[in-house]
Motif scaffolding. Structure first.
Motif, mmCIF file in Angstrom:
data_model
loop_
_atom_site.group_PDB
_atom_site.id
_atom_site.type_symbol
_atom_site.label_atom_id
_atom_site.label_comp_id
_atom_site.label_asym_id
_atom_site.label_seq_id
_atom_site.Cartn_x
_atom_site.Cartn_y
_atom_site.Cartn_z
ATOM 1 N N ASP A 14 -0.996 -0.520 0.010
ATOM 2 C CA ASP A 14 -2.320 -1.060 -0.305
ATOM 3 C C ASP A 14 -2.440 -2.557 0.028
ATOM 4 O O ASP A 14 -3.362 -3.225 -0.421
ATOM 5 C CB ASP A 14 -2.667 -0.806 -1.772
ATOM 6 N N GLN A 15 -1.474 -3.076 0.805
ATOM 7 C CA GLN A 15 -1.443 -4.456 1.283
ATOM 8 C C GLN A 15 -1.127 -5.483 0.194
ATOM 9 O O GLN A 15 -1.290 -6.686 0.412
ATOM 10 C CB GLN A 15 -2.745 -4.834 2.009
ATOM 11 N N VAL A 44 3.954 3.871 -6.744
ATOM 12 C CA VAL A 44 2.641 4.446 -6.427
ATOM 13 C C VAL A 44 1.986 3.761 -5.232
ATOM 14 O O VAL A 44 0.844 4.056 -4.906
ATOM 15 C CB VAL A 44 1.699 4.397 -7.652
ATOM 16 N N ARG A 45 2.716 2.861 -4.582
ATOM 17 C CA ARG A 45 2.166 2.113 -3.447
ATOM 18 C C ARG A 45 3.022 2.270 -2.196
ATOM 19 O O ARG A 45 3.138 1.370 -1.393
ATOM 20 C CB ARG A 45 2.043 0.635 -3.821
ATOM 21 N N VAL A 51 9.004 -7.554 4.419
ATOM 22 C CA VAL A 51 8.321 -8.565 5.226
ATOM 23 C C VAL A 51 8.937 -9.949 5.091
ATOM 24 O O VAL A 51 8.636 -10.849 5.876
ATOM 25 C CB VAL A 51 6.810 -8.637 4.882
ATOM 26 N N TYR A 52 9.811 -10.139 4.092
ATOM 27 C CA TYR A 52 10.421 -11.442 3.896
ATOM 28 C C TYR A 52 11.741 -11.277 3.165
ATOM 29 O O TYR A 52 11.859 -10.461 2.256
ATOM 30 C CB TYR A 52 9.503 -12.346 3.065
ATOM 31 N N CYS A 53 12.720 -12.066 3.567
ATOM 32 C CA CYS A 53 14.024 -12.034 2.927
ATOM 33 C C CYS A 53 14.678 -13.398 3.114
ATOM 34 O O CYS A 53 14.654 -13.941 4.215
ATOM 35 C CB CYS A 53 14.865 -10.928 3.559
ATOM 36 N N GLU A 54 15.223 -13.933 2.036
ATOM 37 C CA GLU A 54 15.900 -15.238 2.120
ATOM 38 C C GLU A 54 17.142 -15.208 1.247
ATOM 39 O O GLU A 54 17.104 -14.699 0.127
ATOM 40 C CB GLU A 54 14.913 -16.342 1.742
ATOM 41 N N PRO A 55 18.270 -15.712 1.745
ATOM 42 C CA PRO A 55 19.502 -15.706 0.957
ATOM 43 C C PRO A 55 19.471 -16.775 -0.137
ATOM 44 O O PRO A 55 18.777 -17.780 -0.011
ATOM 45 C CB PRO A 55 20.593 -16.014 1.989
#
Length: 88
Positions: A14-15, A44-45, A51-55
């Motif tokens: 659902d963005q 439920v989505r 879309v993003y990942c940071e250590p």
């Protein structure tokens, strides 16, 4: 145990954006998509996309960063996503 912690964001069907912490982004993404136990919010989505990942240095640092990201307005989160490079 010396695990690397990550702060991540997923984009739901659902963005909407969901932010969390983990030691294994791939496993956590699979859990959010129904393989195992994902967060109630994402169940439920589905499907969700990483879309993003940071250590982070440790769990405490990851949780502090997660809280900081969650406090950002959506526009700032989208800018963070667009400026990111792969963390793995």
């Amino acid at each position: 145990m010396n695990s690397t912690w990550f702060v991540y964001m997923v984009c739901c069907a659902d963005q909407t954006l969901y932010t969390g912490v983990t030691t294994d982004p791939d496993r956590r993404l699979a859990e959010h998509n129904g393989i195992g136990r994902g967060a109630r919010y994402t169940r439920v989505r589905q499907p969700v996309t990483l879309v993003y990942c940071e250590p982070a240095d440790n769990r405490a640092a990851a949780c502090r960063r997660e809280a900081a990201i969650k406090a950002l307005p959506r526009r700032a989160k989208m800018a963070l996503i667009h400026s990111a490079t792969n963390c793995r």
